[in-house]
Design a protein around this motif. Structure first.
Motif, short mmCIF file in Angstrom:
data_model
loop_
_atom_site.label_atom_id
_atom_site.label_comp_id
_atom_site.label_asym_id
_atom_site.label_seq_id
_atom_site.Cartn_x
_atom_site.Cartn_y
_atom_site.Cartn_z
N PRO A 33 10.09 0.51 -1.59
CA PRO A 33 10.19 -0.06 0.00
C PRO A 33 9.25 0.35 0.71
CG PRO A 33 12.40 0.02 -0.17
CD PRO A 33 11.55 0.81 -1.86
N SER A 34 8.66 -0.14 1.30
CA SER A 34 7.62 0.20 2.21
C SER A 34 8.25 0.75 3.62
CB SER A 34 6.48 -0.42 2.82
OG SER A 34 5.33 -0.23 2.19
N LEU A 75 -2.63 -8.86 10.52
CA LEU A 75 -2.48 -9.06 8.68
C LEU A 75 -2.17 -9.02 7.39
CD1 LEU A 75 -0.37 -12.18 8.12
CD2 LEU A 75 -3.08 -13.30 8.17
N ALA A 76 -3.74 -8.93 7.14
CA ALA A 76 -4.00 -7.74 5.62
C ALA A 76 -3.15 -6.66 5.72
CB ALA A 76 -5.59 -7.56 5.98
N ALA A 77 -2.49 -6.21 6.57
CA ALA A 77 -2.58 -4.66 6.73
C ALA A 77 -0.82 -4.83 6.73
CB ALA A 77 -2.20 -3.60 7.72
N LEU A 78 -0.05 -5.79 7.31
CA LEU A 78 1.25 -6.61 7.06
C LEU A 78 1.43 -6.95 6.06
CD1 LEU A 78 3.53 -6.18 8.58
CD2 LEU A 78 3.34 -8.08 9.84
N SER A 82 4.37 -5.22 2.86
CA SER A 82 5.32 -5.59 2.26
C SER A 82 5.37 -5.63 1.11
CB SER A 82 5.20 -6.87 3.18
OG SER A 82 4.38 -7.79 2.35
N ARG A 83 4.84 -5.75 0.55
CA ARG A 83 4.14 -5.39 -1.25
C ARG A 83 5.33 -3.89 -1.84
NH1 ARG A 83 -0.68 -8.23 -0.93
NH2 ARG A 83 -1.92 -5.90 -0.67
N GLY A 84 5.24 -2.64 -0.43
CA GLY A 84 5.60 -1.15 -0.85
C GLY A 84 4.74 -0.75 -0.86
N ARG A 105 7.68 -10.29 7.64
CA ARG A 105 7.70 -9.57 6.62
C ARG A 105 7.97 -7.74 6.36
NH1 ARG A 105 5.83 -13.21 5.11
NH2 ARG A 105 4.36 -13.81 3.70
N ALA A 106 8.36 -7.31 7.44
CA ALA A 106 8.96 -6.06 7.19
C ALA A 106 10.26 -5.58 8.18
CB ALA A 106 7.76 -5.04 7.98
#
Length: 270
Positions: A33-34, A75-78, A82-84, A105-106
Motif C-alpha cells: 500500500p502507498s 487528481l491523476a497523482a492521487l 491509490s494503486r500502491g 483515495r488515501a
C-alpha cells in the motif's frame, strides 16, 4: 510537426518513463500500500520518507497541486497513489476538500509533528539557506508572506523573533486543524500521529511503527537505516544543538505562550 505526431511522441515518452520508474522502484517484487507522510516542515520527515522508500524500494510521488485560491490535490497523482507502491511526503493543510479527497483515495495517513518552537529554529535557518544556495526570490517565496526588505540582513535572533510573531501562528493553526481531523471519527481518515522525538530516540522503531500501521510485513534486513549526514536529506548542520539556545528568554516565552498547554503535555514539548 503535426499534432498527431506530437501526441504520439508524448504517449511514448510517458510509457518509457513509467517503464523505467517501475524498474527502479519495483517494491521488492511485491505490491505494498502507498504511504502518505504529511508533516510539519522541519520535523525529520524527509529522512523518514526516504528511509521508507529505500527500505521498500518504493517510488516518490507529489500529491499537491495549486488551485485558483489555494493548494489542492492532483487528481491523476492521487489515483496513481491509490494503486500502491509509492511514498508521498507532503505538507498539506487540513482544508475540507483535501481531507475529503484523501478520505476517498488515501484514507490512511501519517501525521508527523515536532515541537513548533524547535521546528521554527530549523525553518528560519532553512529559509536563509535557500537564499544562499538558490536565490533571494526563492527564499522570499518560501516565507509565504511579505517580509521587510532588510529581513535577510538582520541578525538571526531578530529573524527568529519575526518568525515567532508571523509564521508560528500559522504553524500552530496547521497542527490544530490536523489534530481536529485526527480526533474526528467522521473525517474518513485513519491518522497515525508521530513525533520528531521518536525519530531521535529510535528511528528503526518509528519506521516499523509506520509499516505496522499500514499492515506491511517487512523483512528486518530491509530496515538497515542510515543516519543522515549534515547537509544531506535536509539535515541541518546545527540540528544537534539545543534549539532553545537560539531564543532570547522573552522571545521563547512568546513562542511557548502560542502553543496550547495540552499539546505540550501530550507530546512532551517541555
Amino acid at each position: 510537426m503535426r499534432a498527431r505526431h506530437l501526441k504520439a511522441i508524448r504517449r511514448l515518452t510517458a510509457r518509457v518513463n513509467q517503464y523505467c520508474f517501475d524498474l527502479t522502484y519495483n517494491g521488492r517484487g511485491r505490491r505494498f500500500p502507498s504511504i502518505l507522510v504529511n508533516a510539519l516542515p522541519k520535523s525529520g520527515s524527509t529522512y523518514i520518507t526516504r528511509t521508507l522508500r529505500r527500505a521498500m524500494r518504493l517510488g516518490p510521488i507529489d500529491l499537491g497541486a495549486y488551485g485558483v485560491h489555494s493548494i489542492t490535490l492532483n487528481l491523476a497523482a492521487l489515483e496513481r497513489f491509490s494503486r500502491g507502491n509509492l511514498v508521498s511526503h507532503q505538507h498539506l493543510p487540513a482544508e475540507p476538500h483535501i481531507v475529503a479527497g484523501l478520505a476517498m483515495r488515501a484514507p490512511k495517513m501519517v501525521l508527523n509533528l515536532r515541537d513548533p518552537r524547535a521546528a521554527l529554529v530549523s525553518w528560519t535557518h532553512f529559509i536563509n539557506e535557500f537564499k544562499t544556495e538558490h536565490s533571494l526570490l526563492q527564499a522570499r517565496l518560501s516565507v509565504e508572506q511579505p517580509v521587510d526588505p532588510a529581513y535577510f540582513d538582520w541578525p538571526f535572533a531578530d529573524q527568529l523573533a519575526w518568525q515567532v510573531d508571523n509564521y508560528l501562528p500559522r504553524t500552530v493553526g496547521w497542527i490544530a486543524d490536523w489534530l481536529d481531523v485526527a480526533d474526528d471519527p467522521r473525517s474518513g481518515l485513519d491518522i497515525l500521529v508521530t513525533e520528531y522525538a521518536e525519530l531521535v530516540e529510535d528511528a528503526s522503531k518509528l519506521v516499523r511503527r509506520i509499516l505496522d500501521f499500514y499492515a506491511i510485513e517487512a523483512d528486518p534486513a530491509w530496515l538497515q537505516l542510515r543516519k543522515p549526514k549534515p547537509g544531506r536529506w535536509k539535515f541541518r548542520v546545527g540540528a544537534t544543538r539545543d534549539w532553545r539556545e537560539d531564543y532570547s528568554p522573552a522571545v521563547l516565552d512568546r513562542a511557548t505562550a502560542a502553543i496550547p498547554e495540552r499539546w505540550r503535555d501530550r507530546f512532551r514539548w517541555g
